[in-house]
Design an enzyme around this catalytic site. Structure first.
Site, short mmCIF file in Angstrom:
data_model
loop_
_atom_site.label_atom_id
_atom_site.label_comp_id
_atom_site.label_asym_id
_atom_site.label_seq_id
_atom_site.Cartn_x
_atom_site.Cartn_y
_atom_site.Cartn_z
N HIS A 129 0.82 -1.22 0.00
CA HIS A 129 0.00 0.00 0.00
C HIS A 129 0.85 1.26 0.00
O HIS A 129 0.37 2.33 0.40
CB HIS A 129 -0.98 -0.01 1.19
N CYS A 158 3.86 19.67 -8.17
CA CYS A 158 4.95 18.97 -8.85
C CYS A 158 5.83 20.00 -9.56
O CYS A 158 5.32 20.86 -10.29
CB CYS A 158 4.36 17.99 -9.86
N CYS A 161 5.38 19.37 -13.64
CA CYS A 161 4.15 19.61 -14.41
C CYS A 161 3.13 20.50 -13.70
O CYS A 161 2.12 20.88 -14.29
CB CYS A 161 3.49 18.27 -14.78
N GLU A 226 -7.51 -10.01 18.22
CA GLU A 226 -8.95 -10.30 18.04
C GLU A 226 -9.12 -11.42 17.03
O GLU A 226 -8.22 -11.69 16.25
CB GLU A 226 -9.66 -9.06 17.46
N ALA A 242 1.10 -8.52 19.06
CA ALA A 242 2.21 -8.95 18.20
C ALA A 242 3.55 -8.74 18.89
O ALA A 242 4.47 -9.54 18.72
CB ALA A 242 2.15 -8.16 16.89
C1 BJW Z 1 -3.37 -6.14 16.76
C2 BJW Z 1 -2.79 -5.30 17.72
C3 BJW Z 1 -1.60 -5.76 18.34
C4 BJW Z 1 -4.55 -4.31 16.93
N1 BJW Z 1 -1.09 -6.94 18.01
N2 BJW Z 1 -2.87 -7.32 16.48
C5 BJW Z 1 -15.85 -5.87 -2.28
C6 BJW Z 1 -15.22 -7.10 -2.33
C7 BJW Z 1 -13.86 -7.20 -2.59
C8 BJW Z 1 -13.09 -6.08 -2.78
C9 BJW Z 1 -13.71 -4.87 -2.72
C10 BJW Z 1 -15.06 -4.77 -2.48
N3 BJW Z 1 -15.40 -3.45 -2.48
C11 BJW Z 1 -14.27 -2.74 -2.70
C12 BJW Z 1 -13.25 -3.59 -2.85
C13 BJW Z 1 -11.84 -3.25 -3.09
C14 BJW Z 1 -11.17 -2.59 -1.91
C15 BJW Z 1 -11.47 -3.38 -0.65
O1 BJW Z 1 -10.88 -4.39 -0.37
N4 BJW Z 1 -12.40 -2.89 0.18
C16 BJW Z 1 -12.78 -3.62 1.39
C17 BJW Z 1 -13.03 -2.61 2.48
C18 BJW Z 1 -13.94 -4.49 1.07
N5 BJW Z 1 -9.76 -2.63 -2.21
C19 BJW Z 1 -9.19 -1.70 -2.96
O2 BJW Z 1 -9.81 -0.73 -3.36
C20 BJW Z 1 -7.74 -1.90 -3.31
N6 BJW Z 1 -7.58 -1.74 -4.71
C21 BJW Z 1 -8.17 -2.56 -5.57
O3 BJW Z 1 -8.83 -3.53 -5.21
O4 BJW Z 1 -7.99 -2.22 -6.90
C22 BJW Z 1 -8.87 -2.82 -7.84
C23 BJW Z 1 -10.15 -2.01 -7.88
C24 BJW Z 1 -10.18 -0.89 -8.66
C25 BJW Z 1 -11.37 -0.14 -8.73
C26 BJW Z 1 -12.48 -0.50 -7.97
C27 BJW Z 1 -12.42 -1.61 -7.13
C28 BJW Z 1 -11.24 -2.37 -7.10
C29 BJW Z 1 -6.87 -0.86 -2.64
C30 BJW Z 1 -6.87 -1.00 -1.16
C31 BJW Z 1 -6.04 0.13 -0.55
C32 BJW Z 1 -6.14 0.16 0.97
N7 BJW Z 1 -5.60 1.39 1.43
C33 BJW Z 1 -5.52 1.62 2.87
C34 BJW Z 1 -5.03 3.07 3.11
C35 BJW Z 1 -3.52 3.17 2.83
C36 BJW Z 1 -3.04 4.57 3.00
C37 BJW Z 1 -3.19 5.09 4.40
O5 BJW Z 1 -2.45 4.64 5.31
O6 BJW Z 1 -4.04 5.96 4.62
O7 BJW Z 1 -4.63 0.66 3.46
S1 BJW Z 1 -7.07 1.34 3.72
C38 BJW Z 1 -6.32 0.62 5.16
O8 BJW Z 1 -6.75 -0.77 5.26
C39 BJW Z 1 -4.82 0.60 4.89
C40 BJW Z 1 -4.42 -0.74 5.42
O9 BJW Z 1 -3.19 -1.17 4.86
C41 BJW Z 1 -5.60 -1.61 5.06
C42 BJW Z 1 -5.73 -2.86 5.91
O10 BJW Z 1 -5.93 -2.52 7.24
P1 BJW Z 1 -5.22 -3.38 8.39
O11 BJW Z 1 -3.75 -3.24 8.28
O12 BJW Z 1 -5.76 -4.75 8.38
O13 BJW Z 1 -5.65 -2.56 9.70
P2 BJW Z 1 -6.99 -2.70 10.55
O14 BJW Z 1 -7.10 -1.51 11.41
O15 BJW Z 1 -8.15 -3.02 9.70
O16 BJW Z 1 -6.74 -3.98 11.47
C43 BJW Z 1 -5.80 -3.98 12.51
C44 BJW Z 1 -5.80 -5.35 13.12
O17 BJW Z 1 -4.76 -5.42 14.08
C45 BJW Z 1 -7.10 -5.71 13.85
O18 BJW Z 1 -7.50 -7.02 13.45
C46 BJW Z 1 -6.72 -5.70 15.32
O19 BJW Z 1 -7.43 -6.67 16.06
C47 BJW Z 1 -5.26 -6.02 15.26
N8 BJW Z 1 -4.42 -5.51 16.36
N9 BJW Z 1 -3.50 -4.18 17.88
C48 BJW Z 1 -1.72 -7.72 17.12
N10 BJW Z 1 -0.94 -5.01 19.33
#
Ligand code: BJW
Length: 261
Positions: A129, A158, A161, A226, A242
């Site tokens: 990401h 930029c 551009c 969780e 973790a």
């Molecule tokens: C601990 C802890 C401790 C806490 N020890 N554990 C329907 C079906 C399928 C796909 C899609 C859909 N609708 C839309 C989509 C696509 C979409 C998607 O998946 N959406 C879902 C919400 C359904 N995906 C995309 O859009 C991606 N692109 C794509 O698919 O391109 C093709 C496409 C094009 C056009 C249209 C549709 C598709 C791109 C995804 C980009 C995600 N970006 C982000 C932001 C990054 C920039 C920023 O930082 O602001 O990435 S969103 C955010 O979520 C970030 C993260 O990397 C990502 C995942 O989150 P993560 O890391 O899992 O964090 P949390 O908070 O969710 O979880 C933390 C966990 O830690 C928890 O479980 C806690 O319990 C645990 N925890 N403390 C151990 N101490």
């Protein structure tokens, strides 16, 4: 119901998992925001403390949000970039860097944009990401090395551009970097063990990697405070922070073995 871990005691690592890790030729890890939580970087979806409890992702982490209000999005990322610069890696990051030195082959696939794995010493890191410390042209992605944030109403531009600069991260509806995703999918299809650490396993395509790994015969080990949608299909689900579970795991597997090469 989501099961919460309220106990900071080091977990007992199951003996078959210790044996499997010792025998593994290729270990891969998929990490998410939970791995940096103990460094003080907020997660996204945790109730109360997660970023999405405070901010609407559709207003900040989509191309449409940036088009509507570029300065708001720029400032939010500038605030988070500054915060990431002030934190340090925690024992979970360090344990993964140590693991890399023990495993014959290793790849760390991270959804995190904070660069803390690299700062902890991990070398084989794939960023799915992007990275919040980098900035690029919003028109063609050209990296920007220097910028001046002096306009109170708009992001910096930029130098080539004149388009707005943006954080070099992947927003919803944007494609992931092709080479990063290809490397992650290759690792998921070839690894013997996939550790899935601190991710809610709900954002695609990253969330599909554990299923891909299982389909190719890997064992999947979830480490999370969780339960998640992945928990039911994981071979092992280690509940806990973790920063406690990973050092315990690494010590259990490698403390009695030969030092790393
Ligand atoms: C601990 C802890 C401790 C806490 N020890 N554990 C329907 C079906 C399928 C796909 C899609 C859909 N609708 C839309 C989509 C696509 C979409 C998607 O998946 N959406 C879902 C919400 C359904 N995906 C995309 O859009 C991606 N692109 C794509 O698919 O391109 C093709 C496409 C094009 C056009 C249209 C549709 C598709 C791109 C995804 C980009 C995600 N970006 C982000 C932001 C990054 C920039 C920023 O930082 O602001 O990435 S969103 C955010 O979520 C970030 C993260 O990397 C990502 C995942 O989150 P993560 O890391 O899992 O964090 P949390 O908070 O969710 O979880 C933390 C966990 O830690 C928890 O479980 C806690 O319990 C645990 N925890 N403390 C151990 N101490």
């Amino acid at each position: 119901m989501r099961q919460s871990c309220v106990n900071d005691a080091p977990p007992v690592i199951p003996a078959p998992l210790v044996s499997a890790l010792r025998a593994a030729r290729f270990v891969a890890a998929l990490t998410g925001a939970g791995v940096s939580a103990e460094s003080g970087v907020p997660t996204f979806r945790d109730a109360q403390t997660g970023l999405w409890a405070q901010f609407d992702p559709l207003e900040l982490a989509t191309p449409a949000a940036f088009a509507r209000n570029p300065k708001r999005v720029w400032d939010w990322y500038a605030m988070r970039r500054e915060r990431v610069g002030r934190v340090t890696p925690n024992p979970a990051h360090v344990a993964l860097a140590v693991l890399e030195r023990h495993a014959p082959e290793f790849l760390l696939i991270t959804q995190n944009v904070d660069g803390l794995h690299q700062r902890a010493g991990s070398r084989r890191v794939v960023e799915l990401h992007g990275n919040i410390t980098r900035v690029c042209c919003s028109r063609d992605g050209t990296p920007a090395e220097h910028w001046e944030d002096t306009d109170a109403a708009a992001p910096p531009r930029c130098a080539t551009c004149g388009a707005f600069l943006r954080p070099d991260v992947v927003w919803f509806e944007e494609m992931l970097p092709q080479d990063a995703l290809a490397a992650a999918e290759d690792a998921a299809s070839r690894c013997d063990i996939l550790l899935v650490v601190g991710t809610s396993a709900g954002v695609y395509p990253a969330a599909a990697l554990p299923t891909l790994a299982r389909r190719h015969g890997a064992q999947v080990v979830e480490i999370n405070t969780e339960t998640t949608p992945l928990s039911a299909q994981a071979d092992y689900a280690l509940r806990g922070k973790a920063g406690i579970v990973l050092p315990t795991l690494v010590a259990a597997v490698w403390s009695a073995s030969a030092p790393p090469a």
